[in-house]
Motif scaffolding. Sequence first.
Motif, short mmCIF file in Angstrom:
data_model
loop_
_atom_site.label_atom_id
_atom_site.label_comp_id
_atom_site.label_asym_id
_atom_site.label_seq_id
_atom_site.Cartn_x
_atom_site.Cartn_y
_atom_site.Cartn_z
N ARG A 1 -54.69 13.40 22.44
CA ARG A 1 -55.45 14.18 21.45
C ARG A 1 -55.37 15.68 21.80
N ASP B 1 -55.97 8.10 22.69
CA ASP B 1 -55.97 8.62 24.06
C ASP B 1 -56.40 10.09 24.07
N ARG B 2 -57.34 10.41 24.96
CA ARG B 2 -57.89 11.77 25.00
C ARG B 2 -56.83 12.82 25.36
N ASP C 1 -59.83 18.62 26.22
CA ASP C 1 -59.04 17.42 26.49
C ASP C 1 -57.77 17.71 27.29
#
Length: 889
Positions: A389, A385-386, A419
């Motif tokens: 991250r 998952d961004r 992000d």
Amino acid sequence: MLYGREDERAEIDRLLGEAGDGRSGMLVLRGEAGIGKTALLEYAAERAGAAGARVLRATGVEYESGMPYAGLHMMLGRHLDGVGTLPDPQARALRAALGMGGEGGDRFLVGLAVLTLLADLAEERPLLVLVDDAQWLDGPSAEALLFAGRRLGAERIAMLLAAREPGDFRAAGVPELRLGGLDPDAAARLLASRAPELPRHVHHEVLTEAMGNPLALLEFPGTDGGSSAYERIRRSFAVQVAALPEPSRVFVLLVASDDLGDVGVVTDAAARLGASVADLEPAERAGLLRSSVDGRIEVRHPLIRSAVYGDEPLRRRLAAHRALAEAYGERGDGCHRAFHLARSVTGPDEEVARVLEEAAETERNAGGYASVAAMYESAGELSPDRAERGRRLAAAARAAADAGLAERAVELAARAEPDLADPVARASLVLIRATLADEQDRTKEAYRLFADSAAAVADTDPMTAGYLFFQAASAAANAGDFAAVEDIAERGAGLPNGSSLAALSRVFAGQNPLGEAGSADGVAALRELIDGMTQCFGARDRVRAGMWHLMLGDFAGAEEHAALLERRFREDGAIGLLPSVLMLRSRTLLFLGRHREALTAATEGLRIAADTGQHRVRVYLETVLALIAAMEGDEARCAELTAEPLARGVPPSDVHAAGALSLLDLGLGRHEEALRRLADVVAGPNRQGSIVSLPDLVEAAVRSGRPEDGREAAAWYAEWAAQVRQPWAEAVALRCEALLGPDEKAEETYTRALELHRESKVPFERARTELVYGEWLRRARRRNDARAMLHAALERFERLGAVPWAERARTELRAAGESLGDGAAPDDLAARLTPQELQVVRMAATGLSNREIGAQLFLSPRTVGYHLYKAYPKLGVASRGELARLPLG
């Protein structure tokens, strides 16, 4: 047997011999792969062992270089029972670094703990520390070892590190020995010993292709040609590994995949892959693996590790890491389990990322911030998952900043920022980047980053915004952009900390011609900042508050503040913060006439700042030492110390450097040069820090026959002195007035000045007033009065070591009809000692033990003892019990 390395062996023998005699040392061997570095380390180990020395080893592991403190684990694993005997702050820092629990601290304290632990081991017998493939040593371990190595003294320790050339391993200030190829004769003898039956033409071909590389000479005869020496050596090892039975290859791969080589872990992991302890033997017989003296399994040569790990199929490497992760997990080593798990997957994996995060938080509770950063970085890279991250990389950046790894923190912050959607989270990352930019003298970039980040969170997090705006204004002031200070204060008005912002803006307001607290409002603002210092957010802010005392001319207040911080930082082992407070304290001590203490503080601060990479603080400390050199008339030293500050052109260090050179010129009678230099400073865009040099400009103008050139400076200085209300400053303002004013008012003005000098303790300025007043009295033909005043000035100058100024007083005394001797200064016991000897002696005189002194000065106890041994004959004493009776200032 080593062929053709006579000079290198002699250098190693010298290092070992000096260590045995109590003179520690450190040496880095540089050279390409296979050039003989490992062989020379083995030579050193054999020589040291034969002489009864203890040998500690570590090897950098290419594929594990991200594991924080892996190198220290490898080196110190069998001696961690000694951690309990370290001073508490050091013990806590080392325990945290090695995952042994406890709270972490200053990262440089880990290096000091390593030094103390090594010194304790060396008390029993001499110690040799060997590090192979240092270019792959994890950063925190390398930093700790280099920090310890640079501070070696009398501990009976030799440190020998081998690193690739070229390579990323930087060891500034450490002696290096570069290894070239063997000469033709030595190369031929080595090859003949390895392959005596080679045909002549093959013998010649191998010599030509190996180019003197010893490992190439040993491995070439069994390989085919057609590639570089490095690749052929690797291929040779790969062929040897491939020839082993499958279970033995498992052992070689596991050892190549791990950083510790713990026998229990490796055999446990091997069992999970179908191998047993008996399968070790073929690898040992082939010379690929060996058991070390401290019970680890290791590869015979670092290139074997590269050959094995690089040539094994991916599936086998992944399986090895999984087996190692399981083995470490059963032993409760969450850090190594997490790292091996991270290397057991080929792409994003939330489960592994979660395990890494859990391990990171366990490490955080123990204070191991470098490990926290590394684990969160791996967790971020493995996050599918961004948003996760970004969150994890941001946590890695903050942990790296807490560990003092500033450049690493900035790099992680840049990776996390895209992000992150939350502006407050993004602001915390900008804070990291801006702080590093400010510390690296990129102050304009810093204050823009601070201000832009503050504006982005002003609506959602006013408290953070207020703090960021204050940091922005401080950085703008450092850059000399006072218009930006005012603009930032306006943007931050109404936010928490807004009153401090407004006060800071008033300090540097445009109506102040000096860029200092020259106006009444600016002085009031500084006092407001000092009164509100309880709102400071951290240790560096408290140091800044001490600088505000200095800007008010309150040397006693600044010194008291700095002494309190210094004591706290030493007790806490906060060595990374110490240079900043020593910067402040050395300057205040100098103004207060405690020149030897100032020299000691500045010298120690400079050394620590250099060790810890604090460039701005180091340059500032150079200007303090330059000012001491100027007062003493040491032209060469003053020029050396001002070169870098002037070249960098960053205020206030460049202004202080110009002031030191001008004071030197003034003391040596070069009045025109002093006037020109100071006039340029005052007329320039960055005048921060110039207030203390304005009286020098006035005197230089008068002695150059151009008093009109000093009147504006005298008026500025008088305004500042009237506002700060420091007796010494008011006295100096009166001295300037007397120098510029009519003779009929001079005596009254000088007399008032001396009355004010008696209320304060700034002896150099008092002696200068006595000197110019004595000169005036002599010109007025009042020789007896002149001699009394000049004698007072001479005595003070001599006590301060102000050689050119004392000579000026003698010259005036002779002109007043007095016969003087050779001008030898009175004996000063403290002047017989080096700055560090004086520091040690003063602490010993209070009853502190060598170990207690070492903990505060960041030295080993044995080095403390060495300094005392050197100091006793200089002071004419035989034991520390006599020190308390000596007048050491």
